[in-house]
Motif scaffolding. Structure first.
Motif, short mmCIF file in Angstrom:
data_model
loop_
_atom_site.label_atom_id
_atom_site.label_comp_id
_atom_site.label_asym_id
_atom_site.label_seq_id
_atom_site.Cartn_x
_atom_site.Cartn_y
_atom_site.Cartn_z
N THR A 82 42.09 33.24 31.74
CA THR A 82 41.35 31.94 31.98
C THR A 82 40.56 32.19 33.25
OG1 THR A 82 43.06 31.06 33.64
CG2 THR A 82 43.16 30.47 31.22
N CYS A 83 40.43 33.30 33.66
CA CYS A 83 39.52 33.82 35.00
C CYS A 83 39.78 32.87 36.00
CB CYS A 83 38.08 33.73 34.64
SG CYS A 83 37.84 35.08 33.08
N ASN A 120 40.88 29.57 36.07
CA ASN A 120 40.67 28.44 35.78
C ASN A 120 41.89 27.58 35.01
OD1 ASN A 120 37.77 27.87 36.33
ND2 ASN A 120 37.52 29.49 34.91
N ILE A 154 47.31 28.92 33.84
CA ILE A 154 46.48 29.74 34.75
C ILE A 154 47.02 30.92 34.23
CG2 ILE A 154 45.69 30.12 36.83
CD1 ILE A 154 46.61 27.54 37.88
#
Length: 155
Positions: free
Chosen positions: A73-74, A76, A69
């Motif tokens: 990964t914004c 996600n 994370i």
């Protein structure tokens, strides 16, 4: 030149065996427990691989099903090495690469059985730019070898 990684504020050569400009008698006692020192060294090697763009070394240190994370990964959870390989494959651009120095600060490391965790502030100086990230990396000992299985990065 080769990337430089500072660990606990002391210059560490990428091969982890040399100290530069620091006499052995000047190095303070390491505050980390002996079983945790491997994680500090391994994480330094991993950061060397990242900084120098050495994907084969990076991949050899990571579990194929690594999770992460991080800001990229914004929010996600991403599983596997494919996501990470993309960044190693980005074109470097024309001209010389700016010098890069990475410093691991405020290190905390713990080993419990076959699992280990290390947290630290990662300070990266690339050319005239400085960035700071807080990173947590989880390592698992598999068949006597540490594998990087998860990390979390905040900026």
């Amino acid at each position: 030149g080769k990337p430089i990684i500072y660990v606990l504020g002391y210059l560490r050569a990428p091969d982890l065996r040399e100290m530069s400009d620091v006499k052995e008698s000047e190095v303070p006692e390491n505050p980390l427990k002996e079983e945790s020192v491997d994680l500090v060294s391994l994480t330094g090697q991993l950061l060397d691989a990242i900084t120098s763009g050495n994907y084969p070394l990076y991949a050899s240190m990571c579990s194929e099903d690594i999770t992460c994370i991080e800001p990229e990964t914004c929010g996600n959870v991403v599983k596997g090495l494919t996501f990470h390989k993309h960044f190693f494959d980005l074109p470097v651009g024309d001209g010389p690469k700016p010098h890069c120095t990475t410093t691991m600060q405020n290190i905390s490391s713990r080993v419990v059985g076959d699992m280990g965790m290390i947290t630290y502030n990662r300070v990266t100086q690339r050319g005239g730019e400085v960035s700071v990230a807080q990173e947590t990396r989880v390592w698992e000992k598999r068949e006597g070898r540490w594998a990087h299985v998860h990390f979390h990065k905040s900026v």
